[in-house]
Write a protein that holds these residues in place. Sequence first.
Motif, mmCIF file in Angstrom:
data_model
loop_
_atom_site.group_PDB
_atom_site.id
_atom_site.type_symbol
_atom_site.label_atom_id
_atom_site.label_comp_id
_atom_site.label_asym_id
_atom_site.label_seq_id
_atom_site.Cartn_x
_atom_site.Cartn_y
_atom_site.Cartn_z
ATOM 1 N N TRP A 79 0.945 -1.175 -0.184
ATOM 2 C CA TRP A 79 0.098 0.295 0.057
ATOM 3 C C TRP A 79 1.342 1.366 0.259
ATOM 4 C CZ3 TRP A 79 -2.982 -4.070 -0.976
ATOM 5 C CH2 TRP A 79 -4.256 -3.717 -1.354
ATOM 6 N N ARG A 80 1.901 1.281 0.893
ATOM 7 C CA ARG A 80 2.848 2.193 0.174
ATOM 8 C C ARG A 80 2.526 4.010 0.940
ATOM 9 N NH1 ARG A 80 7.659 0.961 -2.294
ATOM 10 N NH2 ARG A 80 7.996 -0.977 -2.384
ATOM 11 N N PHE A 81 1.807 3.678 1.997
ATOM 12 C CA PHE A 81 1.330 4.396 2.848
ATOM 13 C C PHE A 81 2.336 5.479 2.906
ATOM 14 C CE2 PHE A 81 1.327 1.542 5.655
ATOM 15 C CZ PHE A 81 1.791 2.044 6.565
ATOM 16 N N ALA A 82 1.829 7.474 3.315
ATOM 17 C CA ALA A 82 2.435 7.801 4.065
ATOM 18 C C ALA A 82 3.589 7.386 5.423
ATOM 19 C CB ALA A 82 2.192 8.952 4.546
ATOM 20 N N GLY A 83 4.971 7.234 5.135
ATOM 21 C CA GLY A 83 5.950 6.567 6.594
ATOM 22 C C GLY A 83 5.363 4.721 6.254
ATOM 23 N N TYR A 84 5.495 4.323 5.493
ATOM 24 C CA TYR A 84 4.779 3.205 5.704
ATOM 25 C C TYR A 84 6.318 2.401 5.984
ATOM 26 C CZ TYR A 84 7.248 2.054 0.786
ATOM 27 O OH TYR A 84 8.762 1.678 0.424
ATOM 28 N N ASP A 85 7.675 2.889 5.329
ATOM 29 C CA ASP A 85 9.188 2.331 5.585
ATOM 30 C C ASP A 85 9.535 2.602 6.791
ATOM 31 O OD1 ASP A 85 9.610 4.354 4.269
ATOM 32 O OD2 ASP A 85 10.328 3.657 2.649
ATOM 33 N N GLN A 86 8.698 3.280 7.679
ATOM 34 C CA GLN A 86 9.432 3.642 8.512
ATOM 35 C C GLN A 86 9.000 2.942 10.009
ATOM 36 O OE1 GLN A 86 8.453 7.662 8.580
ATOM 37 N NE2 GLN A 86 9.335 8.243 5.849
ATOM 38 N N GLN A 87 9.819 3.181 11.549
ATOM 39 C CA GLN A 87 9.054 2.524 12.120
ATOM 40 C C GLN A 87 8.503 4.172 13.336
ATOM 41 O OE1 GLN A 87 11.995 0.888 15.144
ATOM 42 N NE2 GLN A 87 12.311 -0.842 13.771
ATOM 43 N N GLY A 88 7.582 3.194 13.816
ATOM 44 C CA GLY A 88 6.752 4.188 14.781
ATOM 45 C C GLY A 88 5.194 4.593 13.420
ATOM 46 N N GLY A 89 5.055 6.154 13.855
ATOM 47 C CA GLY A 89 3.616 6.604 13.021
ATOM 48 C C GLY A 89 2.973 5.755 13.124
ATOM 49 N N GLU A 90 2.078 6.161 11.800
ATOM 50 C CA GLU A 90 1.222 5.247 10.460
ATOM 51 C C GLU A 90 1.172 3.711 10.747
ATOM 52 O OE1 GLU A 90 -2.932 4.014 9.244
ATOM 53 O OE2 GLU A 90 -1.366 5.976 10.769
ATOM 54 N N ALA A 91 2.621 3.208 10.493
ATOM 55 C CA ALA A 91 2.562 2.044 10.387
ATOM 56 C C ALA A 91 2.718 1.041 11.411
ATOM 57 C CB ALA A 91 4.565 1.729 9.310
ATOM 58 N N ALA A 92 3.240 1.564 12.656
ATOM 59 C CA ALA A 92 3.217 1.470 13.750
ATOM 60 C C ALA A 92 1.556 0.854 14.694
ATOM 61 C CB ALA A 92 4.131 1.741 14.955
ATOM 62 N N ARG A 93 1.295 2.053 14.079
ATOM 63 C CA ARG A 93 -0.407 2.652 14.065
ATOM 64 C C ARG A 93 -1.500 1.161 14.115
ATOM 65 N NH1 ARG A 93 -5.420 4.311 12.364
ATOM 66 N NH2 ARG A 93 -4.743 4.821 10.684
ATOM 67 N N ARG A 94 -0.991 0.502 11.999
ATOM 68 C CA ARG A 94 -1.749 -0.043 11.923
ATOM 69 C C ARG A 94 -1.248 -1.663 12.521
ATOM 70 N NH1 ARG A 94 -2.354 1.516 5.325
ATOM 71 N NH2 ARG A 94 -3.060 3.625 5.922
ATOM 72 N N LEU A 95 0.005 -1.905 13.030
ATOM 73 C CA LEU A 95 0.454 -2.510 13.052
ATOM 74 C C LEU A 95 -0.042 -3.425 14.338
ATOM 75 C CD1 LEU A 95 2.244 -5.433 13.437
ATOM 76 C CD2 LEU A 95 4.092 -4.055 14.419
ATOM 77 N N GLN A 96 -0.570 -2.560 15.049
ATOM 78 C CA GLN A 96 -1.547 -1.886 16.587
ATOM 79 C C GLN A 96 -2.920 -3.111 16.355
ATOM 80 O OE1 GLN A 96 -1.294 0.976 18.646
ATOM 81 N NE2 GLN A 96 -1.795 -0.286 20.935
ATOM 82 N N THR A 97 -3.280 -2.207 15.258
ATOM 83 C CA THR A 97 -4.316 -2.442 15.044
ATOM 84 C C THR A 97 -4.298 -3.925 14.344
ATOM 85 O OG1 THR A 97 -5.015 -0.366 14.372
ATOM 86 C CG2 THR A 97 -6.745 -2.355 13.422
ATOM 87 N N ALA A 98 -3.458 -4.592 13.551
ATOM 88 C CA ALA A 98 -3.461 -5.602 13.459
ATOM 89 C C ALA A 98 -3.284 -6.861 14.230
ATOM 90 C CB ALA A 98 -2.550 -6.942 12.349
ATOM 91 N N GLN A 99 -2.660 -6.668 15.334
ATOM 92 C CA GLN A 99 -2.078 -7.589 15.937
ATOM 93 C C GLN A 99 -3.757 -7.692 17.302
ATOM 94 O OE1 GLN A 99 1.209 -5.258 18.101
ATOM 95 N NE2 GLN A 99 2.676 -6.831 17.586
ATOM 96 N N GLY A 100 -4.535 -6.856 16.872
ATOM 97 C CA GLY A 100 -5.638 -6.774 17.687
ATOM 98 C C GLY A 100 -6.867 -7.373 17.217
ATOM 99 N N HIS A 101 -6.706 -7.834 15.995
ATOM 100 C CA HIS A 101 -7.280 -9.138 15.188
ATOM 101 C C HIS A 101 -6.982 -9.964 15.398
ATOM 102 C CE1 HIS A 101 -10.163 -6.208 12.855
ATOM 103 N NE2 HIS A 101 -9.408 -5.270 12.462
ATOM 104 N N GLY A 102 -5.374 -9.992 15.322
ATOM 105 C CA GLY A 102 -4.872 -11.612 15.041
ATOM 106 C C GLY A 102 -4.976 -11.942 16.650
ATOM 107 N N ARG A 103 -5.219 -11.115 17.777
ATOM 108 C CA ARG A 103 -6.070 -11.881 18.869
ATOM 109 C C ARG A 103 -7.175 -12.453 19.863
ATOM 110 N NH1 ARG A 103 -1.972 -7.277 20.644
ATOM 111 N NH2 ARG A 103 -3.887 -6.365 20.994
ATOM 112 N N ARG A 104 -7.875 -11.198 18.699
ATOM 113 C CA ARG A 104 -9.007 -11.858 18.619
ATOM 114 C C ARG A 104 -9.759 -13.185 17.797
ATOM 115 N NH1 ARG A 104 -10.251 -6.312 18.488
ATOM 116 N NH2 ARG A 104 -10.194 -6.623 15.977
#
Length: 182
Positions: free
Chosen positions: A152-177
Amino acid sequence: MDYASQRVASAHNLAQTAPNDYASQRVAQAHATTQQPGGDVFNAFMEPVKAKIQNPYALAAIASTGQAESGFDPGNVARTWSDPSQSGDPGTAGGIMSWRGDRLQALQQFGGGNMDPATQAQFFLEENPQLIQALSQAGSVEEAQQLMNNAWRFAGYDQQGGEAARRLQTAQGHGRRAGAGS
């Protein structure tokens, strides 16, 4: 559809799932017990995806990306909007996964004007077979989310923190459920 009706519909769908499809059953159970933003859009998009991809890590990352891109908001399903690139170049995006530029045009052609969630899910599954194969083989939520970020290459997709970290946290929540460890 209210929460109780969603649970009944999900239980009915779960009962129709093949008994050997444990990953899909766990994802269905997880989503039956939590309210998803834009639930009808979420389910209409994710059900065809789950029919092809059973990896719970991949499903969590796909759900996270859709949530970040459109919120699975019914108002965003067929809408387009201004979406400048990371470098600031103008562009237009639209749909559940916020496809941009040539990808948006390909989606619109694929659907022949039909932008419903099931059509967009089918486009997602066919647009990049290498991505679908890699997602199906992902060994963690982190790996699956990184694959989606790179696609998807959104702004900041290749950086730690920011939007990439938020998406990972959301994915981890989906994964835990869904009962997927990372």
